[in-house]
Every structure is written in C-alpha cells, then in structure tokens.
Design an enzyme around this catalytic site. Structure first.
Site, PDB file in Angstrom:
ATOM      1  N   GLU A 248       0.764  -1.176   0.053  1.00 23.88           N
ATOM      2  CA  GLU A 248       0.104   0.138  -0.032  1.00 23.88           C
ATOM      3  C   GLU A 248       0.928   1.380  -0.007  1.00 23.88           C
ATOM      4  OE1 GLU A 248      -2.771   2.233   3.012  1.00 23.88           O
ATOM      5  OE2 GLU A 248      -3.667   0.739   2.517  1.00 23.88           O
ATOM      6  N   CYS A 282      -1.327   8.268   4.218  1.00 27.28           N
ATOM      7  CA  CYS A 282      -1.830   8.273   2.595  1.00 27.28           C
ATOM      8  C   CYS A 282      -3.071   8.348   1.991  1.00 27.28           C
ATOM      9  CB  CYS A 282      -1.077   7.006   2.374  1.00 27.28           C
ATOM     10  SG  CYS A 282      -1.907   5.615   3.109  1.00 27.28           S
TER      11      CYS A 282
END
Length: 481
Positions: A248, A282
């Site tokens: 990720e 993020c």
C-alpha cells in the site's frame, strides 16, 4: 518513560544490541531506547521464521493460531491507555486518535482470529470421476515492514492475515515508533503456546535489514506500507526471487464537493481529513474539488476550519493536530509547501512553523486550477491541501482521475444517485460518500495504479499471504447400470 529499553525478538527470545533513542516529536525529549540492529538481525529473523515454518505445527494448526490471536487481543485490552500514551509520545498524534488506533488494532486482531478457522478451498469435477481440489495454503515466510504514521493498525493488518493463513513472520518496525510496536507485540511474543520463530522482530535506524528482506530467497512475501518510490525499489529488489508483494503506497486523495452539500459541516470534516496525523496519512485529503456554485463558500469555510484547529502536544486536552514525526521531516515538508505557494494561483491560508519546541507546522490551503502542477500531482506528506473549481460531474471526474495514484477519494452530496455515479467513475480503491478516512477491519483497502498492489483488511487480505494449490486425482466412478 526514559527507562524503556526494548530488545529485538528472534526465535522466541529477546536479543539485545546497541540501543538507539526514540524521540518525542512534540518535545524532543527521549521517550526510551530500543535495540538497533541491521543485516545480522534480519538474517537471524529470516532463518528462525524459515525453521518455524518447516518444522513447527503452526502452518497446520488453525485452532492454535486462533487461540494465540484471541489471547493477544484480550491481553491488550487492559493496556489500552498506556499503549495510547506511548503512541502519542513517539508519534505525536492526539491522544484520542492514539486510543482509537489501539482499539482498532485490537478489533483487527479479533477479526483475523475469527477468520483463521475458515480458509476454505473448493472441489470441481471437470470430467466424470476426475476431482480437482483447490486448497489455499500459507505462502511461507512473510516480512511485514511497518511505517511510523499508524504503527498499530498498519502492523496488525499485515501481521494478522499472515498469521491467520499460517505463515511465519519477520516484523521490521519503523525506528520512530519501535517502542510502541514492541509494547503492542509483547503479549503475542511471550504467549506460551506460540512456537519459537513464528513471530520475529528487529529494529534498525537505517534500511539495510529491510533491503535484505526484499532480496532474501527465504522470504516468500513482503508486506510494505509506505511511499510509492520505496515500493518500486522493493518491487525491483524482489524480482529475482519472484516474491508475493502486498504494497500500500502513496495517495493524492480528492474530495469532490457538490453544491447541495452542507458547506460548513463538510469544511469541518475535510479539515480533519487534511490534518489527520498532521497530514501524514496516505489517505489524507490532498485536493478538494468544489463545484463552481459553491467554490467560494467552500474555499472560505475550509480556510476558516483549518485556521481554527488547535495544534499542540497530543497529550494535552483539546488538541486536533500534533507535530510531524520529526524536525527534519517537518523542514522538508515546509520547503515543499513554500515552493507550492510560490507557484499557486492563490495562497488562501499559509502555514507557518510555530516559535516553539517540536516538529510543528500549521496547515496550508492553496487554490490552483492546473492539475499538472507538481503539488497537484506529488504527495506532500504533511498538512497541505489544494482547492480547485469544476463546472460539472464530467470535469470533476477528469480532474480527480488526473493522477498516477488511486488510493482513496470522497464525494460530498445529499444526492445519493450523484454520489454513487461519481464513486463508480473515480479510479480509486476506496471511495467514501459524505465521509473521509473511514476504515474497517472487515472492508478491504488498497490502491489502483501506483497506489499499490493487493488488498489489506478484509477477507481478501488472506490472498496476499496464501498460495492456491490444485490437487488432481481421478478416483473414477462406480460402474452404473
């Protein structure tokens, strides 16, 4: 807490090396010390994990795996407050956010414990008397490289599906939050029924040990959360051994605001989305796209909401945003933001470095229409957000999708059909409608395009840590007639 000293944990035992200090980003005080290793410790961890995978019953014993994880979760519940305080002291996030992360981590452990005893395969009969049996088996040794921004959730969402699947593991925490990760893992590591070598942990202040994990032939899976640039390095390093990758990576999350939305209420939620973990997440809001009919109101309301946020030590009451992770990171982000302000169409709210100790930086909001600008394309990992105007849904989608990333986005509207239309058109792994940053153990998350490979959370995370095997046999059929 200066007395805290955490060791590595290798093959079921504590291993001490020269210790390094962990620094509170709000005060620059030393929180404690952790054993700092590197390549030798990484090699020892991998060897122990391989032995445990080949020789112990762990890969074959789902009931044992479930019991160990349930006991781990139960042991953490009385420690929630202490763990939350330690997380805030190492990471800087507000105490309420730290407590929520610890509780979320416990919930995730319990979720994967529940899945452990139900990892089914399936059987087909492609021809009469021919059986094709598909079994899902543990991939082997999984290395979980944990970042510092959400070190509880981002540890367990990689480690727990690996353990549930029957893998043995190597955990490499970020040095900035090594004390917290050690405290979170302690009941698991010391569980009387877990075989030595199933979970191994080493910390380092550099990256040599982590690089070894990416190239080591005895590591079968790499699970990494971090920047896209580092994710690409891991992919290149892992190519020769053809590892499974669960990555990720970066994001540039858009929030699309339609004119029927409650602008003041949305502004409050977007301000929280911009400044979650001081913008060091993020999935944080990086771009706000507001319809022309509400653009001016949205711009003013968001600037007001950002400017009103209480910024300070995360241990203090009423704090909405703490410091960045450290002063060098703060200074690097501040330089990127200053460059963006020079190029933006309008600086709506200019962030500053407060005259106080710690790695603090106040939020910045700019207006800019050209989506090609570097600050519209690159992830600036701090409290920075841009706002832009669009005329219709098609332009909103075109603008939002003009990015190499595809991690997350949100849509804000009271029109349910419009929200779903836009959510379907956005090229992102997660799209929230009238929320942002809502994540659950049960719901898979991950990115499109350069935001990653694979999925974590949810049932599909098990796929990143398992291999599908086809077993053929032809027992035939009993003669008929």
């Amino acid at each position: 807490m200066e007395q805290i000293i955490t060791p590595h944990w290798i093959d079921g035992a504590a291993v001490h090396t020269i210790a390094a200090g962990s620094i509170d980003p709000a005060t620059s005080a030393v929180v404690g010390r952790f054993a700092a290793g590197g390549v030798p410790e990484a090699q020892a961890c991998v060897a122990a994990a391989r032995r445990a995978f080949e020789a112990s019953d762990w890969p074959l014993a789902p009931r044992l795996r479930q019991r160990v994880m349930l006991d781990w979760a139960a042991a953490l519940r009385p420690r929630v407050d202490a763990l939350a305080e330690l997380l805030t002291r190492e990471n800087g996030k507000p105490l309420a956010a730290s407590r929520g992360e610890v509780l979320g981590s416990i919930s995730e452990i319990e979720y994967y414990a529940g899945l452990t005893r139900h990892i089914p395969g399936h059987v087909l009969e492609p021809e009469p008397g021919v059986l094709s049996t598909m079994t899902r088996e543990p991939a082997g040794v999984a290395a979980v490289i944990v970042p510092w921004n959400a070190p509880g959730i981002l540890l367990v969402r990689g480690l727990c599906p690996a353990l549930a699947a029957g893998c043995t593991t190597v955990v490499k925490p970020a040095h900035q939050t090594a004390l917290f990760n050690a405290a979170l893992l302690d009941p698991l590591l010391r569980h009387p029924q877990i075989p030595p070598g199933v979970v191994n942990v080493f910390a380092e202040t550099g990256h040599d040990g982590a690089k070894l994990l990416a190239t080591h032939a005895e590591v079968d899976v790499i699970c990494f959360t971090g920047s896209t640039a580092v994710g690409k390095e891991i992919m290149r390093a892992a190519a020769d051994t053809m590892k499974k990758l669960s990555l990720e990576l970066g994001g540039k999350s858009c929030a699309i605001v339609l004119p029927d939305a409650d602008i003041d209420a949305v502004a409050q939620k977007l301000a929280a989305g911009v400044t979650i973990i001081a913008g060091q997440q993020c999935t944080a809001v990086r771009r706000v796209l507001a319809h022309a009919d509400c653009f001016d109101a949205m711009k003013a309301a968001l600037a007001k909401a950002l400017d009103a946020l209480a910024i300070g030590n995360g241990l203090d009451d009423g704090i909405a945003m703490g410091p960045l992770i450290d002063i060098p990171s703060r200074d690097r982000i501040a330089a990127q933001i200053a460059k963006a302000c020079e190029q933006a169409d309008e600086v709506v709210l200019r962030g500053t470095i407060p005259d106080r100790p710690g790695a603090f930086l106040t939020p910045t909001l700019v207006h800019h229409q050209d989506t090609h600008a570097f600050f519209m394309q690159e992830e600036i990992f701090g409290p920075f957000v841009s706002i832009e105007r669009f005329e219709d849904e098609a332009e909103a989608v075109q603008r939002a999708n003009h990015t190499t990333f595809g991690l997350s986005a949100s849509v804000w509207t009271n029109d349910g059909a419009a929200g779903l239309r836009l959510a379907r058109a956005l090229r992102n792994g997660t799209v929230w409608i009238n929320e942002h940053n809502k994540l659950f153990p049960e719901a898979e998350t991950g990115g499109f395009r350069q935001s990653g490979i694979g999925r974590l959370h949810g049932y599909d995370a098990l796929a990143d840590f398992t291999e599908l095997k086809h077993i053929y046999q032809a027992p035939g059929v009993v003669a008929r007639g």
